[in-house]
Design a protein around this motif. Structure first.
Motif, PDB file in Angstrom:
ATOM      1  N   LEU A 561       1.287  -1.257  -0.238  1.00  0.00           N
ATOM      2  CA  LEU A 561      -0.092   0.113  -0.090  1.00  0.00           C
ATOM      3  C   LEU A 561       1.177   1.205  -0.072  1.00  0.00           C
ATOM      4  N   ALA A 562       1.972   1.438   0.962  1.00  0.00           N
ATOM      5  CA  ALA A 562       2.556   2.298   0.791  1.00  0.00           C
ATOM      6  C   ALA A 562       3.163   2.498  -0.735  1.00  0.00           C
ATOM      7  N   ASP A 563       3.361   1.798  -1.273  1.00  0.00           N
ATOM      8  CA  ASP A 563       4.343   2.122  -3.219  1.00  0.00           C
ATOM      9  C   ASP A 563       2.595   2.606  -3.786  1.00  0.00           C
ATOM     10  N   ILE A 564       1.761   2.206  -3.757  1.00  0.00           N
ATOM     11  CA  ILE A 564       0.175   2.224  -4.272  1.00  0.00           C
ATOM     12  C   ILE A 564       0.540   3.655  -4.186  1.00  0.00           C
ATOM     13  N   ILE A 565      -0.193   4.103  -2.849  1.00  0.00           N
ATOM     14  CA  ILE A 565       0.188   5.560  -2.156  1.00  0.00           C
ATOM     15  C   ILE A 565       1.153   6.110  -2.953  1.00  0.00           C
ATOM     16  N   ALA A 566       2.198   6.630  -2.718  1.00  0.00           N
ATOM     17  CA  ALA A 566       2.981   7.047  -3.267  1.00  0.00           C
ATOM     18  C   ALA A 566       3.061   7.048  -4.528  1.00  0.00           C
ATOM     19  N   GLU A 567       2.958   6.472  -5.346  1.00  0.00           N
ATOM     20  CA  GLU A 567       2.859   6.486  -6.809  1.00  0.00           C
ATOM     21  C   GLU A 567       1.913   7.864  -7.004  1.00  0.00           C
ATOM     22  N   CYS A 568       1.013   7.319  -6.460  1.00  0.00           N
ATOM     23  CA  CYS A 568      -0.326   8.404  -7.123  1.00  0.00           C
ATOM     24  C   CYS A 568      -0.338   9.774  -6.490  1.00  0.00           C
ATOM     25  N   ASP A 569       0.147   9.576  -5.099  1.00  0.00           N
ATOM     26  CA  ASP A 569       1.205  11.172  -4.678  1.00  0.00           C
ATOM     27  C   ASP A 569       2.012  11.994  -5.800  1.00  0.00           C
ATOM     28  N   LYS A 570       2.915  10.814  -5.849  1.00  0.00           N
ATOM     29  CA  LYS A 570       3.757  11.021  -7.499  1.00  0.00           C
ATOM     30  C   LYS A 570       2.778  11.601  -8.753  1.00  0.00           C
ATOM     31  N   VAL A 571       1.193  10.619  -9.072  1.00  0.00           N
ATOM     32  CA  VAL A 571       1.326  11.048 -10.051  1.00  0.00           C
ATOM     33  C   VAL A 571       0.370  12.690 -10.088  1.00  0.00           C
ATOM     34  N   ARG A 572       0.267  12.992  -8.815  1.00  0.00           N
ATOM     35  CA  ARG A 572      -0.476  14.151  -8.665  1.00  0.00           C
ATOM     36  C   ARG A 572       0.525  15.350  -8.882  1.00  0.00           C
ATOM     37  N   LEU A 573       1.889  14.966  -8.815  1.00  0.00           N
ATOM     38  CA  LEU A 573       2.568  15.867  -8.639  1.00  0.00           C
ATOM     39  C   LEU A 573       3.617  16.780 -10.107  1.00  0.00           C
ATOM     40  N   LEU A 574       3.791  14.971 -10.925  1.00  0.00           N
ATOM     41  CA  LEU A 574       3.471  15.662 -12.137  1.00  0.00           C
ATOM     42  C   LEU A 574       3.147  15.821 -12.889  1.00  0.00           C
ATOM     43  N   ASN A 575       1.640  16.445 -12.407  1.00  0.00           N
ATOM     44  CA  ASN A 575       0.802  16.298 -13.469  1.00  0.00           C
ATOM     45  C   ASN A 575       0.194  18.081 -13.631  1.00  0.00           C
ATOM     46  N   GLU A 576       0.573  18.807 -14.265  1.00  0.00           N
ATOM     47  CA  GLU A 576       0.591  19.822 -13.751  1.00  0.00           C
ATOM     48  C   GLU A 576      -0.437  20.813 -13.063  1.00  0.00           C
ATOM     49  N   MET A 577      -2.037  19.917 -12.762  1.00  0.00           N
ATOM     50  CA  MET A 577      -2.918  20.710 -12.801  1.00  0.00           C
ATOM     51  C   MET A 577      -2.901  20.716 -11.570  1.00  0.00           C
ATOM     52  N   ALA A 618      10.868  21.705  -6.564  1.00  0.00           N
ATOM     53  CA  ALA A 618       9.827  21.457  -7.488  1.00  0.00           C
ATOM     54  C   ALA A 618       8.247  22.817  -7.156  1.00  0.00           C
ATOM     55  N   GLN A 619       8.822  23.757  -6.532  1.00  0.00           N
ATOM     56  CA  GLN A 619       7.981  24.292  -7.158  1.00  0.00           C
ATOM     57  C   GLN A 619       7.292  24.853  -8.469  1.00  0.00           C
ATOM     58  N   ASP A 620       9.053  24.928  -9.572  1.00  0.00           N
ATOM     59  CA  ASP A 620       9.059  24.990 -10.848  1.00  0.00           C
ATOM     60  C   ASP A 620       8.543  23.947 -11.319  1.00  0.00           C
ATOM     61  N   TRP A 621       7.270  24.229 -12.297  1.00  0.00           N
ATOM     62  CA  TRP A 621       6.875  23.086 -13.399  1.00  0.00           C
ATOM     63  C   TRP A 621       7.771  23.035 -14.279  1.00  0.00           C
ATOM     64  N   LYS A 622       8.299  24.064 -14.996  1.00  0.00           N
ATOM     65  CA  LYS A 622       9.006  23.063 -16.078  1.00  0.00           C
ATOM     66  C   LYS A 622      10.610  22.349 -15.282  1.00  0.00           C
ATOM     67  N   ALA A 623      10.432  22.077 -14.398  1.00  0.00           N
ATOM     68  CA  ALA A 623      11.760  21.328 -14.087  1.00  0.00           C
ATOM     69  C   ALA A 623      10.772  20.169 -13.924  1.00  0.00           C
ATOM     70  N   VAL A 624       9.262  19.924 -13.155  1.00  0.00           N
ATOM     71  CA  VAL A 624       8.853  19.103 -12.411  1.00  0.00           C
ATOM     72  C   VAL A 624       8.380  18.191 -14.237  1.00  0.00           C
ATOM     73  N   LYS A 625       8.202  18.814 -15.047  1.00  0.00           N
ATOM     74  CA  LYS A 625       7.631  19.000 -16.435  1.00  0.00           C
ATOM     75  C   LYS A 625       9.018  17.803 -17.013  1.00  0.00           C
ATOM     76  N   LEU A 626      10.205  17.915 -17.084  1.00  0.00           N
ATOM     77  CA  LEU A 626      10.959  17.101 -17.568  1.00  0.00           C
ATOM     78  C   LEU A 626      11.241  16.390 -16.843  1.00  0.00           C
ATOM     79  N   LEU A 627      10.857  15.806 -15.009  1.00  0.00           N
ATOM     80  CA  LEU A 627      10.860  14.549 -14.821  1.00  0.00           C
ATOM     81  C   LEU A 627       9.910  14.039 -15.492  1.00  0.00           C
ATOM     82  N   ALA A 628       8.851  14.092 -15.852  1.00  0.00           N
ATOM     83  CA  ALA A 628       7.517  13.606 -16.306  1.00  0.00           C
ATOM     84  C   ALA A 628       7.633  12.993 -17.412  1.00  0.00           C
ATOM     85  N   GLN A 629       8.751  14.129 -18.678  1.00  0.00           N
ATOM     86  CA  GLN A 629       8.773  14.022 -19.724  1.00  0.00           C
ATOM     87  C   GLN A 629      10.014  12.717 -19.266  1.00  0.00           C
ATOM     88  N   TRP A 630      10.563  12.414 -18.674  1.00  0.00           N
ATOM     89  CA  TRP A 630      12.075  11.720 -18.865  1.00  0.00           C
ATOM     90  C   TRP A 630      11.429  10.394 -17.502  1.00  0.00           C
TER      91      TRP A 630
END
Length: 765
Positions: A561-577, A618-630
């Protein structure tokens, strides 16, 4: 002392008998494997430099060179230099003539007088991953006559992306590699190397032996040395230059002209060198960001720093940036030493800004491409009163009037309820014995809150607080949920009636915990809770039909469950909205939290300084967007993983019908379960992203989610259901998880999140 003045070079002037004997012995012993004799070409260059306006013929060269040789043979002229590490004997002009010819192409960007002045200067460099390029450029331009090089490290294969050397030098000290490279360019430059790096024991020697340095270049990774070396430079009034090899940033501190100047422009004030010694690369991040400026580093560097000790060992350094730094540093060193530049400051030569596509300028904008726009307007008190008018036209009965004291206590309880991101989506209005709860949607609207699930759970929690506080005051209540069909903003109308039964001690204690209940994100060791705890919590939740409670405290299931919940948190932060909403909720310090009185104060979260710095980057979306692309960004999982790994258990609330009424009921159940846990001294931390995303996936048909994200969430929910259905009878097709919380035994969380002032949230007639 770990220094070496000339690295065992031998200068042989073979017109002297002793040197001739050494020369002959080297040949005889086969110690000179390579002999390089281009002295005639050097003499040609020398005489040409002395007659720049004359076009010399071969005969002219022969005559002029013969005159210069005098009684010496051409083999005897000048000096033979023996390089023991490469077994080379090289025939060169002697020092003065060598320097004259080698620097001839500097004229008149550097005059002969200036070159002679630079010849007397001493420059120290600490840190040779970046400093090697600086040292080589200084040597090539001959910006000084002596270099002192300090670094404790040896060359590794991963260094060869920026250090100019061959694979045969792997394992050698970086100081030795740089010194040899320089001496092979110019054997007359004096070099002193410090192979143990710069430290407390050798710092005085490095800065002041045989005459103090004229200039100090600091490009090391050690934070303690960055600070301590500047204190020494300031004490000796030596100017300091630092290159960061990102965005061409160059730092200049003129301690020679400003001996009272704060080091690092005041950015290191209060920083104790001993407290930052021996840190890991991840632990260094917040201090590095403080010193170089988190807001000014490049987008790719920000993205890279978020991956330190995740997918990379340390922050990147490119040969192009390091080489540019060598050029910038050398240029500034020369002008300082020649009294042509006198200021301190921080400067940028950002090639991506200077040389790039015009359309690329848009990439520099911090504005997200998917700007969230709240579609709602503030709920005005005039609208609240109008809705109440309609209510009283429809419902003639009124409740019993309550005292001002009772009303104040009940409102205090209502506004103390939890809400997603502490957004406090309510307004309260009292008239004619009826307390109205309204949904102020402008406060709670968010992309992540599909179908207003989170806000209705919060509103349900607020209603349960009203009931508990009223009971503690000797009152019973009657609720009318959504009394006006046309106006969903009116969530409830609550009437109060005197309760004939005496108030129980348990009722008073429960009401007390309305104001003690808190979100506890503190970390501790995992401690199992007795089954009776979960049984009683289940009984409490069952009072709020049709809500059900499921839980697990199995270690293997908790880890999954830790990995599932952590993955959901990651999805949130890698989504622009999702990213924008997350940072909309964050309050970086107490002053900011005091000002807004909503959101989540980051200092209340149990995270390290490195993690807090990571959030800032990570407040800079442009930097986080790169992580999402990679397909990176596992750092965003760390806080969730750490939190759940110390959980005693995970509790999940479900409902069989997904609508606003059942969500309100789930909110009531969640609040009661939460208060019960806190009464038992059990910490609670709600984990919202999992339920929010799964609701969007199942009920919203993955609305606004890219297909690859929807597919990922679908797999995560399958893993989730596999755990929860195991021997529990959980049916993910007939009931829906709407609230997930971690329970644990943890240290006190400290202060609660602030609430808005009552006058902003409550009115009465």
């Amino acid at each position: 002392m770990d220094t070496n003045y000339n690295l065992n070079l031998q200068f042989l002037r073979i017109y002297r008998e002793a040197d001739k004997n050494v020369f002959d012995q080297l040949i005889a012993d086969n110690e000179a494997w390579f002999i390089h004799d281009e002295i005639y070409g050097q003499l040609q260059e020398l005489v040409k430099s002395e007659h720049p306006s004359v076009k010399l013929t071969p005969e002219d060269y022969s005559i002029l060179i013969s005159q210069r040789l005098g009684d010496l043979s051409i083999k005897e002229y000048g000096v033979w230099v023996y390089y023991p590490w490469s077994k080379r004997l090289v025939h060169l002009l002697d020092e003065d003539e060598f320097i004259e010819v080698r620097t001839n192409r500097n004229r008149y960007k550097i005059t002969r007088e200036e070159q002679n002045s630079l010849r007397r200067k001493k420059i120290g460099i600490v840190g040779l991953s970046v400093g090697q390029s600086i040292a080589l450029t200084l040597a090539m331009e001959r910006t000084c006559g002596e270099l002192r090089l300090a670094d404790f490290d040896t060359a590794e294969l991963s260094n060869l992306n920026r250090i100019r050397t061959g694979v045969h030098n792997l394992g050698l000290a970086k100081t030795l590699i740089a010194a040899r490279e320089i001496l092979e360019i110019d054997p007359f430059i004096k070099i002193r190397i410090y192979t143990n790096g710069l430290n407390q024991e050798n710092m005085d020697h490095f800065f002041a032996f045989d005459g103090k340095l004229d200039l100090f270049v600091e490009v090391c990774d050690g934070l303690d040395i960055k600070i301590e070396s500047r204190y020494k430079a300031r004490e000796l009034q030596i100017p300091v230059i630092m290159d960061t090899n990102d965005r061409g940033m160059l730092d200049v501190e003129r301690f020679d002209l400003e001996p009272d100047r704060d080091i690092l422009h005041g950015l290191a004030n209060g920083l104790d060198p001993s407290s930052v010694k021996g840190l890991t690369n991840e632990e260094k991040v917040p201090y590095v960001l403080r010193l170089i400026g988190a807001d000014t580093i490049s987008t790719r560097m920000k993205a890279s720093m978020l991956e330190v000790e995740q997918s990379i060992n340390t922050w990147p350094q490119l040969a192009s940036s390091v080489t540019l730094g060598g050029a910038l540093t050398t240029d500034v060193c020369r002008r300082i030493l020649l009294d042509q530049y006198h200021e301190s400051g921080r400067y940028y030569v950002d090639l991506e800004e200077l040389v790039g596509d015009r359309d690329g300028k848009a990439e520099l904008s911090p504005v997200p491409t998917q700007q969230l726009v709240n579609p709602y307007s503030p709920l005005e008190w005039s609208d609240v009163r109008s809705a109440a008018d309609v209510f009283f036209e429809k419902y003639q009965d009124v409740g019993s009037k309550i005292t001002d004291h009772q009303l104040d206590a009940i409102i205090d309880a209502g506004i103390s309820a939890p809400s997603a991101g502490n957004n406090q989506p309510w307004k309260w209005y009292y008239r004619n014995g009826v307390l109205f709860l309204f949904h102020d949607k402008i406060q709670s609207w968010s992309w992540g809150d599909y179908y207003e699930m989170g806000s209705h759970i919060s509103l349900g929690s607020a209603l349960e607080n009203v009931r508990m506080q009223a009971n503690a005051l000797g009152l019973s209540i009657e609720e009318n949920i959504f009394p006006l069909e046309y106006n969903p903003a009116m969530i409830a109308a609550v009437r109060f009636f005197p309760n004939a039964e005496p108030v129980q001690e348990s009722t008073l204690d429960m009401a007390k915990y309305i104001f003690l209940r808190n979100t506890n994100r503190k970390l501790a060791k995992r401690v199992s809770l007795d089954e009776s705890f979960y049984n009683e919590m289940s009984r409490i939740v069952s009072l709020f039909d049709p809500v059900k409670l499921y839980y697990t405290q199995d270690e293997a299931e908790l880890d999954e469950l830790a990995d599932i919940i952590a993955e959901c948190d990651k999805v949130r932060l890698l989504n622009e909205m999702g990213h924008e909403e997350f940072y909309h909720e964050i309050r970086w310090n107490k002053a900011e939290a005091d000002k807004t009185r909503n959101g989540v104060e980051l200092d209340a979260v149990d995270i390290t300084a490195s993690e807090k710095a990571g959030f800032k980057v990570a407040q800079d979306w442009k930097a986080v967007k790169l992580l999402a692309q990679w397909d990176k960004g596992d750092a965003f999982k760390k806080m969730s993983l750490d939190g759940i790994r110390c959980a005693s258990g995970i509790v999940i609330l479900t409902i069989p019908v997904f609508n606003h009424s059942t969500l309100i009921q789930a909110g009531k159940a969640a609040e009661r379960a939460w208060i019960f846990a806190n009464q038992q001294q059990v910490a609670v931390h709600p984990l919202l992203s999992t339920a929010f995303f799964f609701s969007r996936l199942t009920h919203g048909k993955a609305e606004d989610l890219p297909q690859h994200v929807a597919d990922k969430l679908s797999l995560l929910r399958q893993r989730f259901l596999k755990i929860m259905s195991a021997s529990r009878g959980y049916d993910g097709t007939k009931e829906y998880e709407v609230f997930v919380m971690k329970v644990s035994i943890a240290p006190d969380a400290g202060s609660r999140s602030l609430r808005k002032h009552k006058a902003e949230l409550f009115d009465r007639d």
